[in-house]
Design an enzyme around this catalytic site. Structure first.
Site, PDB file in Angstrom:
ATOM      1  N   CYS A 170     -29.174  19.195  -1.903  1.00  0.00           N
ATOM      2  CA  CYS A 170     -29.318  17.486  -2.398  1.00  0.00           C
ATOM      3  C   CYS A 170     -29.517  16.879  -0.927  1.00  0.00           C
ATOM      4  O   CYS A 170     -28.219  17.149   0.058  1.00  0.00           O
ATOM      5  CB  CYS A 170     -28.169  16.594  -2.096  1.00  0.00           C
ATOM      6  SG  CYS A 170     -27.656  15.314  -3.145  1.00  0.00           S
ATOM      7  N   ASP A 223     -15.671  -7.768  -0.038  1.00  0.00           N
ATOM      8  CA  ASP A 223     -15.883  -7.022  -0.319  1.00  0.00           C
ATOM      9  C   ASP A 223     -15.813  -6.238  -1.675  1.00  0.00           C
ATOM     10  O   ASP A 223     -15.084  -5.578  -1.514  1.00  0.00           O
ATOM     11  CB  ASP A 223     -16.329  -6.682   0.381  1.00  0.00           C
ATOM     12  CG  ASP A 223     -16.971  -4.510   0.658  1.00  0.00           C
ATOM     13  OD1 ASP A 223     -17.619  -4.668  -0.128  1.00  0.00           O
ATOM     14  OD2 ASP A 223     -17.290  -4.300   1.748  1.00  0.00           O
ATOM     15  N   GLU A 257      -5.769  -5.718  -0.922  1.00  0.00           N
ATOM     16  CA  GLU A 257      -5.975  -4.274  -1.381  1.00  0.00           C
ATOM     17  C   GLU A 257      -5.249  -4.341  -2.490  1.00  0.00           C
ATOM     18  O   GLU A 257      -4.484  -3.588  -1.834  1.00  0.00           O
ATOM     19  CB  GLU A 257      -6.739  -3.087  -0.374  1.00  0.00           C
ATOM     20  CG  GLU A 257      -6.673  -1.777  -0.788  1.00  0.00           C
ATOM     21  CD  GLU A 257      -8.050  -1.977  -1.331  1.00  0.00           C
ATOM     22  OE1 GLU A 257      -9.022  -2.335  -0.029  1.00  0.00           O
ATOM     23  OE2 GLU A 257      -7.904  -0.991  -2.250  1.00  0.00           O
ATOM     24  N   CYS A 313     -21.976  -5.413  -3.380  1.00  0.00           N
ATOM     25  CA  CYS A 313     -23.402  -4.304  -3.939  1.00  0.00           C
ATOM     26  C   CYS A 313     -24.177  -4.175  -4.630  1.00  0.00           C
ATOM     27  O   CYS A 313     -24.922  -3.337  -5.839  1.00  0.00           O
ATOM     28  CB  CYS A 313     -22.440  -2.655  -3.554  1.00  0.00           C
ATOM     29  SG  CYS A 313     -20.862  -2.176  -4.839  1.00  0.00           S
TER      30      CYS A 313
HETATM   31  C1  LIG Z   1     -16.409  -1.678  -2.240  1.00  0.00           C
HETATM   32  S1  LIG Z   1     -15.238  -1.270  -1.597  1.00  0.00           S
HETATM   33  C2  LIG Z   1     -14.742  -2.535   0.325  1.00  0.00           C
HETATM   34  C3  LIG Z   1     -13.873  -2.220   1.365  1.00  0.00           C
HETATM   35  C4  LIG Z   1     -13.859  -2.409   3.028  1.00  0.00           C
HETATM   36  N1  LIG Z   1     -14.762  -3.946   2.606  1.00  0.00           N
HETATM   37  C5  LIG Z   1     -14.973  -1.436   3.227  1.00  0.00           C
HETATM   38  O1  LIG Z   1     -15.790  -1.961   4.029  1.00  0.00           O
HETATM   39  O2  LIG Z   1     -14.482  -0.474   3.499  1.00  0.00           O
HETATM   40  C6  LIG Z   1     -13.739  -2.338  -2.748  1.00  0.00           C
HETATM   41  C7  LIG Z   1     -12.145  -2.559  -2.126  1.00  0.00           C
HETATM   42  O3  LIG Z   1     -11.668  -2.903  -3.251  1.00  0.00           O
HETATM   43  C8  LIG Z   1     -10.569  -2.128  -3.816  1.00  0.00           C
HETATM   44  N2  LIG Z   1     -10.679  -2.921  -5.335  1.00  0.00           N
HETATM   45  C9  LIG Z   1     -10.805  -2.929  -6.010  1.00  0.00           C
HETATM   46  N3  LIG Z   1     -10.411  -3.574  -6.585  1.00  0.00           N
HETATM   47  C10 LIG Z   1      -9.587  -4.159  -6.818  1.00  0.00           C
HETATM   48  C11 LIG Z   1      -8.533  -5.404  -6.838  1.00  0.00           C
HETATM   49  N4  LIG Z   1      -8.635  -5.825  -8.037  1.00  0.00           N
HETATM   50  N5  LIG Z   1      -8.095  -6.394  -6.103  1.00  0.00           N
HETATM   51  C12 LIG Z   1      -8.250  -5.728  -4.802  1.00  0.00           C
HETATM   52  N6  LIG Z   1      -8.830  -4.954  -4.247  1.00  0.00           N
HETATM   53  C13 LIG Z   1      -9.839  -4.107  -4.990  1.00  0.00           C
HETATM   54  C14 LIG Z   1     -11.171  -0.761  -3.748  1.00  0.00           C
HETATM   55  O4  LIG Z   1      -9.870  -0.174  -3.810  1.00  0.00           O
HETATM   56  C15 LIG Z   1     -11.593  -0.868  -2.523  1.00  0.00           C
HETATM   57  O5  LIG Z   1     -10.908   0.209  -1.035  1.00  0.00           O
END
Ligand SMILES: C[S@@+](CC[C@H](N)C(=O)[O-])C[C@H]1O[C@@H](n2cnc3c(N)ncnc32)[C@H](O)[C@@H]1O
Length: 428
Positions: free
Chosen positions: A151, A356, A310, A384
């Site tokens: 890949c 995020d 988180e 995203c």
């Molecule tokens: C797109 S990632 C972003 C992580 C971080 N900002 C980074 O740049 O590495 C989204 C994060 O949100 C967490 N997450 C998902 N659902 C959530 C929720 N309901 N409340 C808090 N965190 C959550 C996931 O575990 C993940 O670590």
């Protein structure tokens, strides 16, 4: 019915081309704007049709030869047939259009587009599917496995690992459903072997597995597919974490924590978010969905105090460790779902909020809580998914938080996926 038509309109979020035939919208996968094609309707919905390419009569500008022999069969990539320069242009247009149509912003200010420094070998992690002895990826919109040997999106040490994973199958007591591999910037590899529910004992040694896979494997875990959608850990052998070095920052990332997938773009993401935090003298930054502190820790260097929220326990444990190894004393982390942390967020009262979230985005309750924080000045929304971002931006407007500008950062070359960093400010 087959029809001839030129798909000169555009590519839309989801990766398909949108063309028009007698005024009717037609969505066709694997086309490039400007292609002249013969297409066959595959389904007819109210107001639009889905179709597939039967013949490519003329190639649109920007069409290139896909690098990968599996392109078109494997569901991983959408746009290998489009030059990388054009892919980035289309992603910008998709973000702009979503902000206009869903976000109701007339002229969104997209002040920067950041292509991936390399559009190949960028991915540091992969979920490999296994079924009936085949090792590869799901075909598009299907659960049948397309067997692959390489890949080209994967980091060099993972790129050709597929035949070695296949060799591993007879050594396992039952066929796994997935292999999850993650190779950090230190070239340390973590492997998860995810079995379907019926799990049996695994007799494997780390050294044996390391030799068989030919990578710098530092640990591997046995998991089973969980009802939550996330694999549930049964046992881990060796080290269950590795480190990422991004500029002057160091992050411990555990096997069960999230880390950004494009190793060439993490630094750019951190840089742009941290610059946003530098623009004022913020007292308190709240970073919601903070993972291992990838954005919290850099932001904390420029503000008086910071906190992260988180849901994943493993990521919070990493984040707490990461604040220490980066020498920060002004950061705190809460292990909570954001929805459950609204009271904590209100009581802390940040003047800068970074979010995020996963692809589903935020919800009105979270947006209202953020937007009505008495001291709020700015929100930095890292997304995203341009559609949920645009929906949420419209909700922020409802509560007096307006979009200033956005940056499009290509985290996912060869696919239609795109990351946006949107800067919003409180106006009343
Ligand atoms: C797109 S990632 C972003 C992580 C971080 N900002 C980074 O740049 O590495 C989204 C994060 O949100 C967490 N997450 C998902 N659902 C959530 C929720 N309901 N409340 C808090 N965190 C959550 C996931 O575990 C993940 O670590």
């Amino acid at each position: 019915m087959k029809q001839r038509g030129r798909g000169k309109e555009k590519l839309v979020y989801g990766g398909k081309g949108l063309g028009r035939l007698n005024g009717r919208a037609v969505f066709v996968p694997q086309v490039a704007p400007g292609d002249l094609i013969v297409a066959e309707e595959t389904s007819r919905k109210s107001g639009y049709s889905e179709a597939r390419v039967v013949k490519l009569l003329e190639r649109g500008p920007g069409r290139v030869r896909p690098r990968c022999p599996y392109f078109g069969k494997c569901g991983g990539c959408d746009w290998q047939h489009i030059s990388y320069r054009k892919q980035v242009e289309f992603k910008r247009a998709v973000v702009e259009e979503n902000l206009q149509k869903i976000g109701k912003i007339k002229r969104p200010n997209i002040d920067e587009v950041i292509p991936s420094p390399s559009p190949w070998n960028y991915r540091n992690r992969v979920q490999v599917k296994v079924k009936g002895g085949k090792v590869g990826f799901f075909a598009k919109n299907s659960h049948s496995v397309v067997e692959v040997e390489r890949c080209p999106l994967l980091k060099e040490d993972l790129e050709g690992i597929f035949p070695r994973l296949k060799e591993l199958l007879p050594k396992l007591p039952t066929e796994p459903a997935e292999f999850h591999l993650y190779s950090s910037s230190k070239d340390e590899v973590l492997l998860k072997i995810v079995f379907p529910r019926q799990f049996k004992r695994v007799e494997l040694e780390l050294e044996e597995l390391k030799e068989l896979l030919g990578v710098n494997l530092v640990g591997f875990g046995i998991y089973r597919q969980g009802s939550s959608g996330y694999p549930e850990r049964i046992k881990f052998f060796g080290r269950d974490f590795t480190y990422e070095l991004v500029g002057k920052f160091k992050f411990r990332v555990s096997a069960d924590s999230f880390f950004q997938v494009n190793r060439f773009q993490v630094g750019n993401l951190i840089d742009r978010v941290a610059r946003g935090a530098m623009e004022h003298q913020y007292m308190l930054a709240g970073d919601l969905y903070c993972g291992v502190g990838t954005l919290t820790i850099p932001v904390a260097r420029y503000v008086h105090r910071a906190f992260g929220v988180e849901a994943n326990f493993s990521a919070v444990a990493d984040a707490l460790y990461n604040k220490d190894i980066n020498g920060l004393r002004n950061v705190n982390f809460y292990c909570r779902e954001t929805e459950e942390a609204l009271k904590i967020i209100r009581e802390n009262g940040p003047d800068l909020v970074v979010v995020d979230p996963p692809r589903s985005g935020l919800n009105e309750k979270i947006i209202r809580t953020i937007a009505t924080l008495p001291r709020l000045r700015r929100v930095i929304y890292v997304s995203c998914n341009p559609a949920t971002l645009a929906r949420d931006v419209a909700l922020f407007y409802k509560y007096g938080v307006h979009m200033e500008r956005a940056k499009v950062l290509d985290m996912f070359p060869q696919t239609y996926h795109v990351e946006t960093i949107c800067f919003l400010r409180k106006v009343k």
